[in-house]
Write an enzyme that holds these catalytic residues in place. Structure first.
Site, PDB file in Angstrom:
ATOM      1  N   GLY A   6      49.523 111.017 -56.442  1.00  0.00           N
ATOM      2  CA  GLY A   6      50.552 110.009 -56.646  1.00  0.00           C
ATOM      3  C   GLY A   6      50.331 109.114 -57.856  1.00  0.00           C
ATOM      4  N   GLU A  55      61.066 115.616 -63.959  1.00  0.00           N
ATOM      5  CA  GLU A  55      61.705 116.553 -63.034  1.00  0.00           C
ATOM      6  C   GLU A  55      62.822 115.851 -62.277  1.00  0.00           C
ATOM      7  OE1 GLU A  55      58.114 119.609 -61.767  1.00  0.00           O
ATOM      8  OE2 GLU A  55      58.649 117.977 -60.418  1.00  0.00           O
ATOM      9  N   LYS A  56      63.735 116.641 -61.757  1.00  0.00           N
ATOM     10  CA  LYS A  56      64.759 116.126 -60.863  1.00  0.00           C
ATOM     11  C   LYS A  56      64.082 115.564 -59.620  1.00  0.00           C
ATOM     12  CE  LYS A  56      68.919 115.595 -59.050  1.00  0.00           C
ATOM     13  NZ  LYS A  56      69.834 114.574 -59.580  1.00  0.00           N
ATOM     14  N   HIS A  83      57.632 118.914 -47.655  1.00  0.00           N
ATOM     15  CA  HIS A  83      56.532 119.471 -48.451  1.00  0.00           C
ATOM     16  C   HIS A  83      56.048 120.725 -47.734  1.00  0.00           C
ATOM     17  CE1 HIS A  83      52.757 118.613 -51.041  1.00  0.00           C
ATOM     18  NE2 HIS A  83      52.707 119.857 -50.610  1.00  0.00           N
ATOM     19  N   LYS A 139      56.000 112.489 -63.955  1.00  0.00           N
ATOM     20  CA  LYS A 139      54.696 112.826 -63.384  1.00  0.00           C
ATOM     21  C   LYS A 139      53.651 113.037 -64.475  1.00  0.00           C
ATOM     22  CE  LYS A 139      56.541 115.348 -59.370  1.00  0.00           C
ATOM     23  NZ  LYS A 139      56.513 116.657 -58.670  1.00  0.00           N
ATOM     24  N   ARG A 175      44.441 114.470 -39.451  1.00  0.00           N
ATOM     25  CA  ARG A 175      43.272 114.036 -40.208  1.00  0.00           C
ATOM     26  C   ARG A 175      42.794 112.689 -39.656  1.00  0.00           C
ATOM     27  NH1 ARG A 175      44.118 115.365 -46.633  1.00  0.00           N
ATOM     28  NH2 ARG A 175      45.277 117.324 -46.409  1.00  0.00           N
ATOM     29  N   GLU A 206      52.436 125.056 -53.679  1.00  0.00           N
ATOM     30  CA  GLU A 206      53.113 123.958 -52.996  1.00  0.00           C
ATOM     31  C   GLU A 206      54.536 123.780 -53.512  1.00  0.00           C
ATOM     32  OE1 GLU A 206      50.871 120.480 -52.382  1.00  0.00           O
ATOM     33  OE2 GLU A 206      49.003 121.547 -52.018  1.00  0.00           O
ATOM     34  N   ARG A 233      41.971 126.271 -54.666  1.00  0.00           N
ATOM     35  CA  ARG A 233      40.811 126.045 -53.798  1.00  0.00           C
ATOM     36  C   ARG A 233      41.244 126.144 -52.349  1.00  0.00           C
ATOM     37  NH1 ARG A 233      42.385 121.234 -51.783  1.00  0.00           N
ATOM     38  NH2 ARG A 233      43.400 119.743 -53.179  1.00  0.00           N
ATOM     39  N   LEU A 292      64.091 114.770 -55.811  1.00  0.00           N
ATOM     40  CA  LEU A 292      64.769 115.165 -54.578  1.00  0.00           C
ATOM     41  C   LEU A 292      64.661 114.021 -53.574  1.00  0.00           C
ATOM     42  CD1 LEU A 292      63.401 118.812 -54.358  1.00  0.00           C
ATOM     43  CD2 LEU A 292      65.520 118.004 -55.424  1.00  0.00           C
TER      44      LEU A 292
END
Length: 447
Positions: A165, A200-201, A208, A158, A337, A275, A291, A203
């Site tokens: 993304g 990171e690992k 989420h 990341k 949305r 998150e 925010r 998943l």
């Protein structure tokens, strides 16, 4: 309390903040580009200032123009909404230097949580569970191989300064790792001007889950429960609900308490969202947004607390309006949305709305800044409105959502309404059995 708040945003969130200000008896100023001269928030504000041409960099991201608008109008505070400058530490610092209150956290806290690597370190220090992975930026292939071998494949790379993304790649074996590392760094550098990445690992089938938190900046923190944002396309949230269908009461209380204590220990001020990825009963921190979130209305629906009122109160020095034990969670809420996009290809669909009719009735809320005859400009985010539905339980909420979607009419442009009408009738969605990959698999199957 503030005398006059400048709203440095546009669309439905500008209108949402404007309404909160009016309820509190606070004068409002909105800024707008030339493309938004006829926008609803411009029409309803006490004052408006045009700050530039349509491109965001020349208007909504133009810090000097916004500060000048504050000085011209005498605004003593700025609410940034979400997006644009809402997580810009430099903006918060500049406002402070001009004795204008930024309705949000300090520039230092924005900086810490805006850097994914530093945010992870901070979360770990505060006792928040994190995903196994590198402790900092990874630059060498040898180091990347060592870390990946330690935590086990698959891994995800990341961008440290990333989001949405971009600069994110999955490697399922050592053979994939080198290419994924190079590609992620290249994308990160191009998108954010910073090619730092971390590992990171990965998943396989997580949900989420995000926790809404508030701090008073003086050592007190509370949480307002969690939201499930697992229905996503290309890492962009589409459907959010609260509470999560996946958590039990014990898990909910545990992760909420962890987050509230962390916010208190951090000395954080204002609204924030922590998150997580959630899989097999475990939570793994991924980031913190400093925010207000797009999906904040579902939390308002189940708590009965106006989060924008709370933001303004905290920023003005009034502290938190509630203690943790006073926050009550009632019923279930879902937000869809509604975007100006083709429901199949998700291609933006700007143009003139010829007819706009929103649903009504008990438990129905629509946050939107558009109207019949309004022209959707092609320059900005495609969100035109949010449908929020509340019921005594999830079953009633889904029934009410189905009815509300049938009533919702937007003519003249393509929207994502047909997608939600499909989803509300799907058995997996009805049963709450989905993860962050579910929607993309569903869309691929439909094609």
């Amino acid at each position: 309390m503030f005398q006059k708040i400048l709203i440095a945003n546009r669309g439905e969130i500008a209108l949402r903040v404007l309404r909160a200000c009016k309820e509190l008896g606070i004068q409002t100023v909105v800024v707008h580009s030339t493309a938004d001269a006829d926008a609803m928030h411009v029409r309803l504000a006490d004052e408006s200032v045009c700050i530039g041409p349509p491109p965001s960099r020349d208007s909504y991201l133009n810090i000097h123009q916004i500060v000048a608008a504050c000085e011209i109008t005498g605004a003593d505070a700025v609410h940034p909404g979400y997006g644009f400058l809402s997580e810009n530490a430099k903006f918060a610092d500049i406002l402070a230097a001009h004795n204008i209150t930024f309705i949000g956290p300090s520039g230092d806290h924005i900086r810490i949580m805006g850097d994914k690597i530093e945010a992870k370190r901070t979360a770990k220090r505060l006792g928040i569970p994190v995903v196994p992975g590198s402790d900092g930026a990874v630059t060498e292939e040898k180091e990347a191989r060592r870390i990946a071998a330690e935590i086990g494949y698959p891994v995800i790379i990341k961008a440290s300064a990333g989001g949405g993304g971009r600069g994110m790649k999955v490697a399922r074996s050592e053979a994939d790792l080198v290419v994924a590392l190079q590609t992620a760094r290249s994308e990160a550098g191009a998108a954010f001007g910073d090619d730092a990445v971390y590992i990171e690992k990965y998943l396989e089938k997580p949900r989420h889950i995000e926790v809404q938190v508030f701090g008073d900046g003086a050592g007190r923190g509370v949480h307002f429960g969690e939201r499930d944002c697992s229905l996503q396309r290309r890492h962009q949230k589409v459907w959010e609900e609260a509470p999560s269908p996946a958590l039990n009461a014990e898990e909910r209380a545990h992760i909420g308490g962890v987050c509230a204590r962390a916010i208190a220990d951090l000395g954080y001020s204002g609204a924030g969202t922590i998150e997580f990825l959630y899989e097999n009963g475990e939570f793994y921190f991924i980031e913190m947004n400093t925010r207000l979130q797009v999906e904040h209305p579902v939390t308002e629906a189940i708590t009965g607390i106006d989060l924008v009122h709370e933001q303004i109160r905290v920023a003005s020095g009034g502290g938190l309006s509630v203690r943790q034990e006073e926050i009550r969670f009632q019923g279930h809420a879902i937000e869809c949305r509604i975007n100006a996009e083709d429901p199949r290809t998700f291609t933006p669909s700007p143009g003139t709305i010829t007819h706009f009719h929103t649903p009504g009735g008990l438990g129905i809320r629509v946050d939107s800044g558009v109207y019949s005859g309004y022209k959707i400009p092609p320059y900005y985010d495609s969100l035109i409105g949010k449908l929020i539905v509340h019921g005594r339980n999830r079953v009633e909420c889904m029934m009410r959502l189905r009815r509300a979607l049938d009533e919702f009419v937007v003519d003249g442009i393509k929207t994502t309404l047909p997608l939600f009408r499909d989803l509300v009738g799907n058995a997996d969605i009805a049963n709450g059995e989905y993860d962050i990959h579910w929607l993309e698999k569903y869309l691929a199957k439909e094609d």
